[in-house]
Design a protein around this motif. Structure first.
Motif, PDB file in Angstrom:
ATOM      1  N   ASP B  31     -15.138  72.734  17.312  1.00 25.30           N
ATOM      2  CA  ASP B  31     -14.157  71.590  17.070  1.00 25.30           C
ATOM      3  C   ASP B  31     -14.351  70.496  18.170  1.00 25.30           C
ATOM      4  O   ASP B  31     -13.711  69.497  18.110  1.00 25.30           O
ATOM      5  CB  ASP B  31     -12.777  72.103  17.263  1.00 25.30           C
ATOM      6  CG  ASP B  31     -12.264  72.738  18.499  1.00 25.30           C
ATOM      7  OD1 ASP B  31     -11.102  73.080  18.611  1.00 25.30           O
ATOM      8  OD2 ASP B  31     -13.387  72.766  19.266  1.00 25.30           O
ATOM      9  N   TYR B  32     -15.380  70.679  18.979  1.00 27.29           N
ATOM     10  CA  TYR B  32     -15.849  69.610  19.885  1.00 27.29           C
ATOM     11  C   TYR B  32     -17.528  69.544  20.298  1.00 27.29           C
ATOM     12  O   TYR B  32     -17.828  70.623  20.161  1.00 27.29           O
ATOM     13  CB  TYR B  32     -15.255  69.988  21.187  1.00 27.29           C
ATOM     14  CG  TYR B  32     -15.191  68.836  22.461  1.00 27.29           C
ATOM     15  CD1 TYR B  32     -15.291  69.235  23.496  1.00 27.29           C
ATOM     16  CD2 TYR B  32     -15.120  67.747  22.144  1.00 27.29           C
ATOM     17  CE1 TYR B  32     -15.102  68.350  24.689  1.00 27.29           C
ATOM     18  CE2 TYR B  32     -15.453  66.853  22.992  1.00 27.29           C
ATOM     19  CZ  TYR B  32     -15.372  67.207  24.426  1.00 27.29           C
ATOM     20  OH  TYR B  32     -15.532  66.299  25.514  1.00 27.29           O
ATOM     21  N   ARG B  51     -14.793  64.949  18.532  1.00 24.55           N
ATOM     22  CA  ARG B  51     -13.871  66.113  18.021  1.00 24.55           C
ATOM     23  C   ARG B  51     -13.825  66.133  16.642  1.00 24.55           C
ATOM     24  O   ARG B  51     -14.181  65.328  15.945  1.00 24.55           O
ATOM     25  CB  ARG B  51     -12.365  66.137  18.690  1.00 24.55           C
ATOM     26  CG  ARG B  51     -12.413  65.980  20.083  1.00 24.55           C
ATOM     27  CD  ARG B  51     -10.998  66.239  20.745  1.00 24.55           C
ATOM     28  NE  ARG B  51     -11.101  66.651  22.157  1.00 24.55           N
ATOM     29  CZ  ARG B  51     -11.516  67.574  22.602  1.00 24.55           C
ATOM     30  NH1 ARG B  51     -11.649  68.585  22.010  1.00 24.55           N
ATOM     31  NH2 ARG B  51     -11.408  67.710  24.181  1.00 24.55           N
ATOM     32  N   SER B  52     -13.566  67.324  16.101  1.00 25.80           N
ATOM     33  CA  SER B  52     -13.737  67.672  14.840  1.00 25.80           C
ATOM     34  C   SER B  52     -12.691  66.792  13.787  1.00 25.80           C
ATOM     35  O   SER B  52     -12.960  66.896  12.526  1.00 25.80           O
ATOM     36  CB  SER B  52     -13.439  69.245  14.470  1.00 25.80           C
ATOM     37  OG  SER B  52     -12.414  69.456  14.835  1.00 25.80           O
ATOM     38  N   ASN B  53     -11.830  66.242  14.411  1.00 29.81           N
ATOM     39  CA  ASN B  53     -10.969  65.481  13.572  1.00 29.81           C
ATOM     40  C   ASN B  53     -11.244  63.986  13.266  1.00 29.81           C
ATOM     41  O   ASN B  53     -10.743  63.303  12.851  1.00 29.81           O
ATOM     42  CB  ASN B  53      -9.337  65.558  14.409  1.00 29.81           C
ATOM     43  CG  ASN B  53      -9.633  64.742  15.546  1.00 29.81           C
ATOM     44  OD1 ASN B  53     -10.482  64.473  16.148  1.00 29.81           O
ATOM     45  ND2 ASN B  53      -8.140  64.699  16.262  1.00 29.81           N
ATOM     46  N   ASP B  55     -15.134  61.641  12.160  1.00 33.70           N
ATOM     47  CA  ASP B  55     -16.229  61.629  11.618  1.00 33.70           C
ATOM     48  C   ASP B  55     -17.198  60.549  12.182  1.00 33.70           C
ATOM     49  O   ASP B  55     -18.542  60.779  12.009  1.00 33.70           O
ATOM     50  CB  ASP B  55     -16.225  61.418  10.153  1.00 33.70           C
ATOM     51  CG  ASP B  55     -15.594  60.466   9.881  1.00 33.70           C
ATOM     52  OD1 ASP B  55     -15.138  60.232   8.417  1.00 33.70           O
ATOM     53  OD2 ASP B  55     -15.465  59.328  10.742  1.00 33.70           O
ATOM     54  N   LYS B  68     -18.770  67.502   8.569  1.00 32.12           N
ATOM     55  CA  LYS B  68     -18.130  68.798   8.662  1.00 32.12           C
ATOM     56  C   LYS B  68     -18.558  69.638   7.755  1.00 32.12           C
ATOM     57  O   LYS B  68     -18.747  70.913   7.664  1.00 32.12           O
ATOM     58  CB  LYS B  68     -16.852  68.878   9.321  1.00 32.12           C
ATOM     59  CG  LYS B  68     -16.145  68.460  10.547  1.00 32.12           C
ATOM     60  CD  LYS B  68     -14.779  68.467  10.783  1.00 32.12           C
ATOM     61  CE  LYS B  68     -14.137  67.377   9.956  1.00 32.12           C
ATOM     62  NZ  LYS B  68     -14.566  66.070  10.275  1.00 32.12           N
TER      63      LYS B  68
END
Lengths: 111, 114
Positions: B31-32, B51-53, B55, B68
């Motif tokens: 996630d990072y 971070r994965s939230n 793009d 992702k």
């Protein structure tokens, strides 16, 4: 700005000797990491400490040990050195969970 | 550890061109991510993180893209300069909320031709 400080910069040892590497993290950083990087290789995670307690363990050999002291500096102790231990050893620090800042490394040569 | 790999081990670009360095990661739970630049004899230097939230994230002359769906990360360097010549690593953190163990992939050596 203060950075991660490692000592010594270079170290030459013979097989079966011991070595101690030191790391002084960036002020106010509470987490310290040790990485090993062989020639042309990516850094391999060895071990990390958060608030003087071991937090994560990677591919650290049993011959190696490390600790973080009350002033947050860390030492990597390496015993019964082998030729294959020759590598760059990096220390990194972070403030909690976050980006790692690396030191300049200690080049260890085992003869 | 988890595998983080780069598609190309070497990349040569002309000065002034844009560079794109790719990275594939294997753990969908990561996630990072951080991109590091390492010059010869020096420690890895932080370039940019994501971070994965997100793009996409932009910095000074650098952009990181995260896909992702296909577990792919890329670093774009605009107007590449000779000082950009170095080895570039991507690093992933499997779970940045419980630990801070980063796994590095195989580096890509970038050479900028003047």
């Amino acid at each position: 700005a203060a950075g991660v400080i490692q000592s010594p910069r270079h170290l030459i040892k013979e097989k079966r000797e011991t070595a101690t590497l030191k790391c002084y993290p960036i002020p106010r950083h509470d987490t310290v990491y040790w990485y090993q990087q062989g020639p042309g290789q990516d850094p391999q995670f060895l071990i990390s400490f958060y608030e003087k307690m071991q937090s994560d363990k990677g591919s650290i050999p049993d011959r190696f040990s490390a600790q973080q002291f009350s002033d947050y500096h860390s030492e990597l102790n390496m015993s019964s050195l082998e030729l294959g231990d020759s590598a760059l050893y990096f220390c990194a620090s972070s403030e909690g969970v976050g980006k790692l800042f690396f030191g300049s490394g200690t080049q260890l040569s085992v003869l | 550890g988890e595998s983080v790999g780069l598609h190309l081990p070497t990349l040569s670009v002309q000065e002034g061109d844009n560079s794109i360095i790719n990275c594939a990661y294997s753990n969908s739970a990561s996630d990072y991510f951080i991109w590091y630049k390492q010059e010869s004899g020096k420690g890895p230097q932080f370039i940019i993180d994501i971070r994965s939230n997100m793009d996409k994230r932009q910095g000074q002359r650098v952009t990181v893209l995260l896909n992702k769906t296909v577990k792919h990360l890329s670093l774009q360097i605009a107007a590449t300069q000779p000082g950009d010549s170095a080895v570039y690593f991507c690093a992933e953190n499997l779970d940045s909320y419980t630990g801070n163990q980063f796994y590095f992939g195989t580096g890509t050596s970038l050479t900028v031709i003047p």
